[in-house]
Design a protein around this motif. Structure first.
Motif, PDB file in Angstrom:
ATOM      1  N   SER A 176      -9.245   2.489  -0.895  1.00  0.00           N
ATOM      2  CA  SER A 176      -8.061   3.343  -0.973  1.00  0.00           C
ATOM      3  C   SER A 176      -7.498   3.535   0.424  1.00  0.00           C
ATOM      4  CB  SER A 176      -8.396   4.698  -1.608  1.00  0.00           C
ATOM      5  OG  SER A 176      -9.256   5.434  -0.773  1.00  0.00           O
ATOM      6  N   GLU A 177      -6.236   3.897   0.488  1.00  0.00           N
ATOM      7  CA  GLU A 177      -5.563   4.188   1.762  1.00  0.00           C
ATOM      8  C   GLU A 177      -4.815   5.511   1.584  1.00  0.00           C
ATOM      9  OE1 GLU A 177      -5.379   2.655   4.653  1.00  0.00           O
ATOM     10  OE2 GLU A 177      -6.336   0.720   4.279  1.00  0.00           O
ATOM     11  N   SER A 178      -4.817   6.337   2.635  1.00  0.00           N
ATOM     12  CA  SER A 178      -4.180   7.645   2.504  1.00  0.00           C
ATOM     13  C   SER A 178      -3.572   8.086   3.830  1.00  0.00           C
ATOM     14  CB  SER A 178      -5.194   8.697   2.026  1.00  0.00           C
ATOM     15  OG  SER A 178      -6.206   8.875   3.000  1.00  0.00           O
ATOM     16  N   THR A 180      -1.632   6.370 -12.498  1.00  0.00           N
ATOM     17  CA  THR A 180      -1.688   4.910 -12.413  1.00  0.00           C
ATOM     18  C   THR A 180      -0.475   4.340 -13.126  1.00  0.00           C
ATOM     19  OG1 THR A 180      -4.100   4.880 -12.328  1.00  0.00           O
ATOM     20  CG2 THR A 180      -3.015   2.839 -12.985  1.00  0.00           C
ATOM     21  N   ILE A 181       0.338   3.589 -12.408  1.00  0.00           N
ATOM     22  CA  ILE A 181       1.585   3.026 -12.946  1.00  0.00           C
ATOM     23  C   ILE A 181       1.339   1.589 -13.409  1.00  0.00           C
ATOM     24  CG2 ILE A 181       2.966   4.549 -11.512  1.00  0.00           C
ATOM     25  CD1 ILE A 181       3.376   2.239  -9.577  1.00  0.00           C
ATOM     26  N   PRO A 182       2.234   1.010 -14.208  1.00  0.00           N
ATOM     27  CA  PRO A 182       1.991  -0.338 -14.757  1.00  0.00           C
ATOM     28  C   PRO A 182       1.990  -1.446 -13.706  1.00  0.00           C
ATOM     29  CG  PRO A 182       3.630   0.847 -16.068  1.00  0.00           C
ATOM     30  CD  PRO A 182       3.407   1.651 -14.829  1.00  0.00           C
ATOM     31  N   GLU A 183       2.806  -1.341 -12.679  1.00  0.00           N
ATOM     32  CA  GLU A 183       2.957  -2.451 -11.736  1.00  0.00           C
ATOM     33  C   GLU A 183       2.342  -2.101 -10.377  1.00  0.00           C
ATOM     34  OE1 GLU A 183       6.271   0.358 -10.817  1.00  0.00           O
ATOM     35  OE2 GLU A 183       5.312  -0.418 -12.655  1.00  0.00           O
ATOM     36  N   TYR A 184       1.996  -3.166  -9.633  1.00  0.00           N
ATOM     37  CA  TYR A 184       1.527  -2.991  -8.249  1.00  0.00           C
ATOM     38  C   TYR A 184       2.741  -2.820  -7.340  1.00  0.00           C
ATOM     39  CZ  TYR A 184      -2.938  -4.648  -9.997  1.00  0.00           C
ATOM     40  OH  TYR A 184      -4.097  -4.790 -10.708  1.00  0.00           O
ATOM     41  N   THR A 185       2.621  -1.923  -6.385  1.00  0.00           N
ATOM     42  CA  THR A 185       3.768  -1.653  -5.532  1.00  0.00           C
ATOM     43  C   THR A 185       3.332  -1.197  -4.151  1.00  0.00           C
ATOM     44  OG1 THR A 185       5.831  -0.389  -5.352  1.00  0.00           O
ATOM     45  CG2 THR A 185       3.910   0.753  -6.237  1.00  0.00           C
ATOM     46  N   ALA A 186       4.229  -1.394  -3.208  1.00  0.00           N
ATOM     47  CA  ALA A 186       4.108  -0.828  -1.866  1.00  0.00           C
ATOM     48  C   ALA A 186       5.489  -0.371  -1.414  1.00  0.00           C
ATOM     49  CB  ALA A 186       3.525  -1.853  -0.899  1.00  0.00           C
ATOM     50  N   GLU A 187       6.357  -0.062  -2.395  1.00  0.00           N
ATOM     51  CA  GLU A 187       7.705   0.392  -2.102  1.00  0.00           C
ATOM     52  C   GLU A 187       7.703   1.891  -1.789  1.00  0.00           C
ATOM     53  OE1 GLU A 187      10.454  -1.301  -1.779  1.00  0.00           O
ATOM     54  OE2 GLU A 187       9.464  -3.218  -2.224  1.00  0.00           O
ATOM     55  N   ARG A 225       2.293  -4.301   5.960  1.00  0.00           N
ATOM     56  CA  ARG A 225       1.789  -5.142   7.048  1.00  0.00           C
ATOM     57  C   ARG A 225       0.495  -5.848   6.669  1.00  0.00           C
ATOM     58  NH1 ARG A 225       3.335  -0.692  10.364  1.00  0.00           N
ATOM     59  NH2 ARG A 225       1.141  -0.051  10.495  1.00  0.00           N
ATOM     60  N   GLN A 226      -0.280  -5.224   5.789  1.00  0.00           N
ATOM     61  CA  GLN A 226      -1.537  -5.822   5.336  1.00  0.00           C
ATOM     62  C   GLN A 226      -1.347  -6.693   4.088  1.00  0.00           C
ATOM     63  OE1 GLN A 226      -4.633  -2.780   4.878  1.00  0.00           O
ATOM     64  NE2 GLN A 226      -3.583  -1.506   6.380  1.00  0.00           N
ATOM     65  N   ASP A 227      -0.114  -6.743   3.589  1.00  0.00           N
ATOM     66  CA  ASP A 227       0.183  -7.486   2.367  1.00  0.00           C
ATOM     67  C   ASP A 227      -0.670  -6.992   1.199  1.00  0.00           C
ATOM     68  OD1 ASP A 227       1.503  -9.285   0.773  1.00  0.00           O
ATOM     69  OD2 ASP A 227       0.147 -10.950   1.229  1.00  0.00           O
ATOM     70  N   ARG A 228      -0.699  -5.670   1.016  1.00  0.00           N
ATOM     71  CA  ARG A 228      -1.481  -5.064  -0.056  1.00  0.00           C
ATOM     72  C   ARG A 228      -0.566  -4.202  -0.914  1.00  0.00           C
ATOM     73  NH1 ARG A 228      -6.537  -1.976   2.132  1.00  0.00           N
ATOM     74  NH2 ARG A 228      -7.373  -2.443   0.061  1.00  0.00           N
ATOM     75  N   ASP A 237       4.322   1.461   4.764  1.00  0.00           N
ATOM     76  CA  ASP A 237       4.558   0.586   5.896  1.00  0.00           C
ATOM     77  C   ASP A 237       3.256  -0.103   6.319  1.00  0.00           C
ATOM     78  OD1 ASP A 237       6.236  -0.421   8.156  1.00  0.00           O
ATOM     79  OD2 ASP A 237       4.828   0.770   9.336  1.00  0.00           O
ATOM     80  N   GLY A 238       2.176   0.652   6.356  1.00  0.00           N
ATOM     81  CA  GLY A 238       0.889   0.044   6.708  1.00  0.00           C
ATOM     82  C   GLY A 238       0.416  -0.957   5.671  1.00  0.00           C
TER      83      GLY A 238
END
Length: 516
Positions: free
Chosen positions: A401-403, A460-467, A435-438, A431-432
């Motif tokens: 996890s990231e926080s 928990t949402i249906p899609e993966y996101t970093a938006e 940069r890690q493409d996660r 943003d972090g």
């Protein structure tokens, strides 16, 4: 009359090629003349006996009584004397063999191996068949055979010594404070606290001088200053800490192949296969000290769990090696909170069941623990109490996890201000991750009220996101649904359930979107 001496034979031949072996033994022995004109009995002319018949007889008697076999007889010393004929010896030359003498008569002594092969240690053969117990090789002198006996050297060993697993945990002592002391030597010996100076600041770490006053990590700085008013407050410099960490871990990776870094100041090392793990770790600690000036504590054991507890047991500059059974005995009366992974809340719940020591935890049946903590965590707790752990040392450690969190200097009361903080932290987090493409599917918030009540909410949402907009939108919705009734001192945003985990769990079925 010419002097007579036993010429012996070639050195190490094992045979005395003279007539002494067939000389008559009936007394009295004939007297022979020496080159200087004196005379003596024939008994003294053979180098196999002492000079003089009486002394020679006594010496021969002692030799025959103390030497149970021919292997105890010394080689003929005639090669070190002037060669001449030996006549009228009172007894056979002790090195003579069954081979015919120069006079053509046969001796009365049985065939025996050469004295050199009988007394010298056997040379190790390079052929496996020659090293078997009972294997034989011809005597190079041609006078007999030699039995090669394999001498046991102890338990079977491999190139790595102990074939069991050997794990080390290395922890730099008071890392942040120690780095600051390297930069500011004038602070050595003083109580040093690494912390910010805001009203809500917490202690990052403290030197051992400050810890004697009760100062510890994660303690509010205001409380630490009350405990130790004379402490020197140093603001943290994480760039300097990361630089020091890179130097230390480079030395660690130069020592062993498999290293699991678990922070700037600690790592697990897989020592399995090293010939001398303890000596290697002592050399590593010395290299770290010489290169960086930092001291380290080391624990070595058959698992990561035992190694971690061992490294913490004798800080600072500790070096402790424990087997699992030794750890069980040594820490039997310790609180379950000693073991990594068992936090204060779990300790309280265990105490409610009457479980207050690791020995009690290890002796509790899985069924009782499973009823209270679940079918997975219950048995896991018992195994931790018994120091049972088979987790591997993994070179690649990916955070699950990231926080991002923030503790406010002044409690936040307005909802719109809370939402603005959440949006800012969501943008930093995404943003972090970009940069890690996660990317992740689970979005959570953490809210701590002014009375230290801490609440978490996740979805928990249906899609993966970093938006950022998507993550911030979900975080704000969770905050509005909770609607804090009191002022807030801390807010945080967390993301979990990353895409790489889904690839690892492929085939286990689709994950449902859940709200917690």
């Amino acid at each position: 009359m010419a002097a007579t001496r036993c010429p012996g034979g070639p050195r190490g031949s094992g045979a005395c090629r003279c007539a002494c072996a067939s000389a008559p033994t009936a007394p009295p022995p004939p007297r022979v003349a020496r080159s200087d004109g004196s005379t003596s009995t024939g008994a003294s002319s053979c180098p196999g006996t002492a000079r003089g018949s009486t002394a020679g007889a006594r010496l021969a008697a002692r030799r025959s009584a103390t030497a149970p076999s021919a292997s105890r007889t010394s080689r003929c010393r005639a090669a070190r004397r002037s060669p001449s004929a030996c006549a009228g010896a009172a007894s056979p030359c002790p090195s003579s063999t069954a081979a015919p003498t120069s006079a053509g008569a046969s001796t009365t002594s049985p065939a025996r191996p050469s004295a050199r092969w009988a007394s010298a240690p056997p040379a190790r053969s390079s052929r496996p068949s020659d090293r078997r117990a009972g294997a034989t090789r011809p005597d190079p002198t041609g006078t007999g055979t030699r039995t090669c006996v394999r001498i046991p050297s102890g338990p079977r060993r491999t190139i790595g010594g102990d074939v069991s697993r050997r794990i080390a945990h290395l922890d730099i002592d008071a890392f942040y404070a120690s780095v600051e002391l390297q930069r500011r030597p004038e602070l050595r010996g003083l109580p040093v606290i690494v912390s910010g100076d805001g009203p809500r600041a917490v202690v990052t770490t403290a030197s051992y001088e400050a810890r004697r006053f009760g100062v510890g990590s994660a303690m509010p700085t205001a409380q630490a200053r009350r405990l130790c008013p004379d402490a020197v407050l140093v603001p943290p410099d994480f760039e300097a800490y990361r630089a020091a960490s890179r130097t230390v871990m480079a030395l660690v990776r130069a020592t062993v192949d498999t290293v699991e870094v678990v922070g700037l100041d600690e790592a697990y090392l897989d020592l399995t296969g090293l010939f001398s793990p303890k000596a290697e770790m002592r050399r590593l600690v010395q290299r770290i000290r010489e290169t960086t000036g930092l001291s380290a504590s080391v624990g070595i054991g058959p698992s990561k769990l035992v190694a971690k507890v061992a490294s913490d047991a004798e800080k600072p500059r500790g070096f402790l090696v424990l087997e699992r059974e030794e750890a069980v005995r040594r820490f039997a009366d310790a609180s379950p909170g000693l073991v990594p992974g068992i936090g204060p809340k779990t300790v309280e719940r265990l105490a409610a069941l009457g479980i207050e020591t690791l020995a009690q935890l290890a002796a509790t049946p899985d069924e009782i623990l499973a009823d209270r903590f679940g079918t997975n965590q219950g048995p896991w707790l018992r195994r931790r109490g018994a120091f049972l752990d088979d987790a591997p040392v993994s070179e690649e450690r990916i955070a699950v996890s990231e926080s991002r969190e923030r503790t406010f200097d002044v409690d936040v009361r307005e909802p719109h201000e809370m939402e603005e903080h959440l949006r800012r932290m969501a943008a930093e987090l995404c943003d972090g991750l970009t940069r890690q493409d996660r990317r992740a599917r689970t979005i959570a918030i953490k809210v701590r009220l002014d009375d230290w009540t801490t609440v978490t909410r996740a979805r928990t949402i249906p899609e993966y996101t970093a938006e950022p907009d998507r993550v911030a939108g979900v975080a704000v919705e969770l905050l509005r649904a909770y609607a804090p009734a009191r002022p807030v001192r801390l807010l945080g945003v967390r993301m979990a359930s990353f895409a790489h985990e889904a690839a690892a769990n492929a085939g286990r079925g689709d994950q449902l979107a859940l709200e917690v």
